[in-house]
Write a protein that holds these residues in place. Structure first.
Motif, mmCIF file in Angstrom:
data_model
loop_
_atom_site.group_PDB
_atom_site.id
_atom_site.type_symbol
_atom_site.label_atom_id
_atom_site.label_comp_id
_atom_site.label_asym_id
_atom_site.label_seq_id
_atom_site.Cartn_x
_atom_site.Cartn_y
_atom_site.Cartn_z
ATOM 1 N N TYR A 148 0.884 -1.286 -0.173
ATOM 2 C CA TYR A 148 0.011 0.064 0.098
ATOM 3 C C TYR A 148 1.015 1.315 -0.046
ATOM 4 C CZ TYR A 148 -3.569 -3.411 1.289
ATOM 5 O OH TYR A 148 -4.550 -4.481 1.010
ATOM 6 N N GLU A 149 0.647 2.078 -1.217
ATOM 7 C CA GLU A 149 1.439 3.327 -1.047
ATOM 8 C C GLU A 149 0.868 4.442 -0.223
ATOM 9 O OE1 GLU A 149 2.028 6.329 -4.915
ATOM 10 O OE2 GLU A 149 1.499 4.149 -5.202
ATOM 11 N N LEU A 150 1.648 5.400 0.408
ATOM 12 C CA LEU A 150 1.285 6.595 1.168
ATOM 13 C C LEU A 150 1.039 7.576 0.163
ATOM 14 C CD1 LEU A 150 1.482 7.834 4.143
ATOM 15 C CD2 LEU A 150 3.729 8.429 3.624
ATOM 16 N N ILE A 151 -0.564 8.032 0.511
ATOM 17 C CA ILE A 151 -0.890 8.963 -0.269
ATOM 18 C C ILE A 151 -0.540 10.221 0.126
ATOM 19 C CG2 ILE A 151 -3.225 10.088 -1.269
ATOM 20 C CD1 ILE A 151 -4.457 7.226 -1.021
ATOM 21 N N TYR A 152 -0.874 10.398 1.747
ATOM 22 C CA TYR A 152 -0.609 11.597 2.558
ATOM 23 C C TYR A 152 -0.206 11.428 3.752
ATOM 24 C CZ TYR A 152 -2.413 15.933 4.789
ATOM 25 O OH TYR A 152 -2.387 17.202 5.729
ATOM 26 N N GLU A 153 0.608 12.212 4.406
ATOM 27 C CA GLU A 153 0.641 12.135 5.818
ATOM 28 C C GLU A 153 0.378 13.529 6.239
ATOM 29 O OE1 GLU A 153 4.197 10.875 9.160
ATOM 30 O OE2 GLU A 153 4.540 10.458 7.030
ATOM 31 N N ALA A 204 -9.744 1.237 -5.436
ATOM 32 C CA ALA A 204 -9.498 2.604 -5.984
ATOM 33 C C ALA A 204 -10.245 3.809 -5.266
ATOM 34 C CB ALA A 204 -9.331 2.710 -7.343
ATOM 35 N N ASP A 205 -11.476 3.155 -4.967
ATOM 36 C CA ASP A 205 -12.483 4.083 -4.262
ATOM 37 C C ASP A 205 -12.452 4.360 -2.820
ATOM 38 O OD1 ASP A 205 -13.639 5.505 -6.390
ATOM 39 O OD2 ASP A 205 -15.033 3.949 -6.586
ATOM 40 N N LYS A 206 -11.372 3.673 -2.132
ATOM 41 C CA LYS A 206 -11.184 3.616 -0.677
ATOM 42 C C LYS A 206 -9.652 3.908 -0.335
ATOM 43 C CE LYS A 206 -14.660 -0.264 -0.274
ATOM 44 N NZ LYS A 206 -14.811 -1.768 0.166
ATOM 45 N N VAL A 207 -9.416 4.074 0.985
ATOM 46 C CA VAL A 207 -8.200 4.391 1.538
ATOM 47 C C VAL A 207 -8.447 3.692 2.667
ATOM 48 C CG1 VAL A 207 -7.573 6.853 0.104
ATOM 49 C CG2 VAL A 207 -8.894 6.529 2.511
ATOM 50 N N ILE A 208 -6.636 3.669 3.273
ATOM 51 C CA ILE A 208 -6.469 3.097 4.634
ATOM 52 C C ILE A 208 -6.007 4.225 5.511
ATOM 53 C CG2 ILE A 208 -5.377 1.433 5.845
ATOM 54 C CD1 ILE A 208 -5.062 -0.340 3.195
ATOM 55 N N GLN A 250 -13.890 5.751 2.620
ATOM 56 C CA GLN A 250 -14.153 6.099 1.194
ATOM 57 C C GLN A 250 -13.025 7.013 1.058
ATOM 58 O OE1 GLN A 250 -17.277 4.636 0.207
ATOM 59 N NE2 GLN A 250 -16.602 5.071 -1.846
ATOM 60 N N LYS A 251 -12.782 7.125 -0.096
ATOM 61 C CA LYS A 251 -11.509 8.142 -0.709
ATOM 62 C C LYS A 251 -12.612 9.290 -1.117
ATOM 63 C CE LYS A 251 -7.783 8.753 -3.785
ATOM 64 N NZ LYS A 251 -7.109 8.054 -5.119
ATOM 65 N N ILE A 252 -11.776 10.388 -0.484
ATOM 66 C CA ILE A 252 -12.638 11.727 -0.683
ATOM 67 C C ILE A 252 -11.627 12.651 -1.082
ATOM 68 C CG2 ILE A 252 -14.958 11.275 0.413
ATOM 69 C CD1 ILE A 252 -13.639 13.076 2.911
ATOM 70 N N ASN A 253 -12.176 13.703 -1.798
ATOM 71 C CA ASN A 253 -11.160 14.920 -1.908
ATOM 72 C C ASN A 253 -11.513 16.120 -1.061
ATOM 73 O OD1 ASN A 253 -9.723 14.303 -4.383
ATOM 74 N ND2 ASN A 253 -11.397 14.486 -5.646
ATOM 75 N N ILE A 254 -10.636 16.211 -0.006
ATOM 76 C CA ILE A 254 -11.179 17.103 0.978
ATOM 77 C C ILE A 254 -11.278 18.285 0.570
ATOM 78 C CG2 ILE A 254 -10.017 18.109 3.258
ATOM 79 C CD1 ILE A 254 -11.220 15.484 3.926
ATOM 80 N N ILE A 255 -12.412 19.141 1.042
ATOM 81 C CA ILE A 255 -12.573 20.535 0.694
ATOM 82 C C ILE A 255 -11.591 21.186 1.615
ATOM 83 C CG2 ILE A 255 -14.701 22.393 0.819
ATOM 84 C CD1 ILE A 255 -16.333 19.933 0.398
ATOM 85 N N PRO A 256 -10.969 22.447 1.118
ATOM 86 C CA PRO A 256 -10.101 23.081 2.019
ATOM 87 C C PRO A 256 -10.759 24.081 3.046
ATOM 88 C CG PRO A 256 -9.717 23.912 0.050
ATOM 89 C CD PRO A 256 -10.880 22.783 -0.287
ATOM 90 N N LEU A 257 -11.627 23.771 3.861
ATOM 91 C CA LEU A 257 -12.388 24.297 4.867
ATOM 92 C C LEU A 257 -12.454 23.600 6.162
ATOM 93 C CD1 LEU A 257 -15.369 25.806 2.661
ATOM 94 C CD2 LEU A 257 -13.242 26.937 3.352
ATOM 95 N N GLU A 258 -12.335 24.278 7.239
ATOM 96 C CA GLU A 258 -12.253 23.741 8.421
ATOM 97 C C GLU A 258 -13.732 24.311 9.251
ATOM 98 O OE1 GLU A 258 -8.936 24.008 10.903
ATOM 99 O OE2 GLU A 258 -7.735 22.418 9.715
ATOM 100 N N ASP A 286 -16.946 12.654 -2.723
ATOM 101 C CA ASP A 286 -16.399 11.266 -3.120
ATOM 102 C C ASP A 286 -16.377 11.088 -4.725
ATOM 103 O OD1 ASP A 286 -18.942 10.953 -3.921
ATOM 104 O OD2 ASP A 286 -19.640 9.557 -2.708
ATOM 105 N N SER A 287 -16.128 10.016 -5.220
ATOM 106 C CA SER A 287 -16.005 10.007 -6.736
ATOM 107 C C SER A 287 -17.400 10.293 -7.396
ATOM 108 C CB SER A 287 -15.684 8.654 -7.154
ATOM 109 O OG SER A 287 -16.456 7.673 -6.671
#
Length: 242
Positions: free
Chosen positions: A5-10, A22-26, A83-91, A184-185
């Motif tokens: 498994y490849e590191l996508i983001y830390e 591909a639609d999921k992440v660990i 689920q793999k999601i593209n995070i919206i850059p808002l908190e 999500d996708s």
């Protein structure tokens, strides 16, 4: 984590890896603690596991209440599949009680219970130190549509009602909390990130004389000690209740 498994983001508190689907992440929860935009750092053995287990139980509760989240299942004590999601850059920060930055930036006294929940939105940007942002600026920067922003605000208010009631049942006051959302996708908006004492301010309602006892990251932020004990206590109360 298995090398396949490849590191996508830390991030500051989690590592995100690829999944066979591909639609999921660990998501692996780290033992790191950070405060003041990572100016203050430390490691606490067992923190990642506690945050993962607490987040899992809360995500499961929210899913039962028909809140769309990225959570799918617990993989092991400090890892979940989502689920793999593209995070919206808002908190999205919801405040039930005035504390912290709200009191520093306004004339509202610390500990004031707000007549209605206040939602503050921050731009998720480390270089700019996550500034408070307005709806008009969000539109100007074309971060998300006005309709999607309203959906997120409505969802946050619903989540607050569920969490406030839940935490009261385990003798905790939900002072405030931070949420992140993503697409999500299929372009559905899902609640992402985590819900744990790292991003919720929780005060112990078992105290007498209105003494504030924080059972959250303020124990690290304010050098109060006993962070793992506080997180363990929250985990114990959740497991005793659910």
């Amino acid at each position: 984590m298995n090398n396949k498994y490849e590191l996508i983001y830390e991030g500051k508190a989690k590592k995100i890896f690829t999944h066979d689907d591909a639609d999921k992440v660990i998501i692996e929860f780290k033992d790191d603690a950070t405060a003041f935009n990572a100016l203050k750092k430390a490691k606490f053995e067992g923190k990642g596991k506690l945050n993962c287990l607490i987040s899992t139980r809360i995500f499961e509760l929210l899913i039962q209440k028909k809140i769309p989240t990225h959570f799918l299942e617990l993989k092991n004590d400090n890892t979940m599949i989502a689920q793999k999601i593209n995070i919206i850059p808002l908190e999205i920060v919801l405040r039930n009680t005035a504390y912290g930055s709200l009191c520093k930036q306004t004339t509202i006294k610390s500990g004031t219970v707000l007549e209605k929940p206040l939602i503050d939105i921050y731009l998720k940007n480390d270089e700019l130190n996550d500034p408070l942002i307005t709806k008009d600026r969000i539109q100007l920067m074309k971060i998300i549509s006005a309709k999607d922003l309203e959906f997120i605000i409505d969802l946050t208010l619903k989540i607050n009602i569920i969490l406030k009631s839940f935490f009261e049942n385990i003798k905790l006051q939900l002072v405030d909390f931070k949420l992140e959302f993503g697409f999500d996708s299929k372009k559905n908006i899902l609640l992402g990130d985590e819900i744990s004492p790292d991003n919720c301010r929780l005060w112990d309602l078992n105290q007498k004389n209105d003494t504030i006892v924080s059972l959250d990251k303020d124990r690290f932020r304010n050098d109060l000690g006993g962070l793992i004990e506080a997180y363990s206590e929250i985990n114990r109360r959740i497991n005793d209740f659910l």
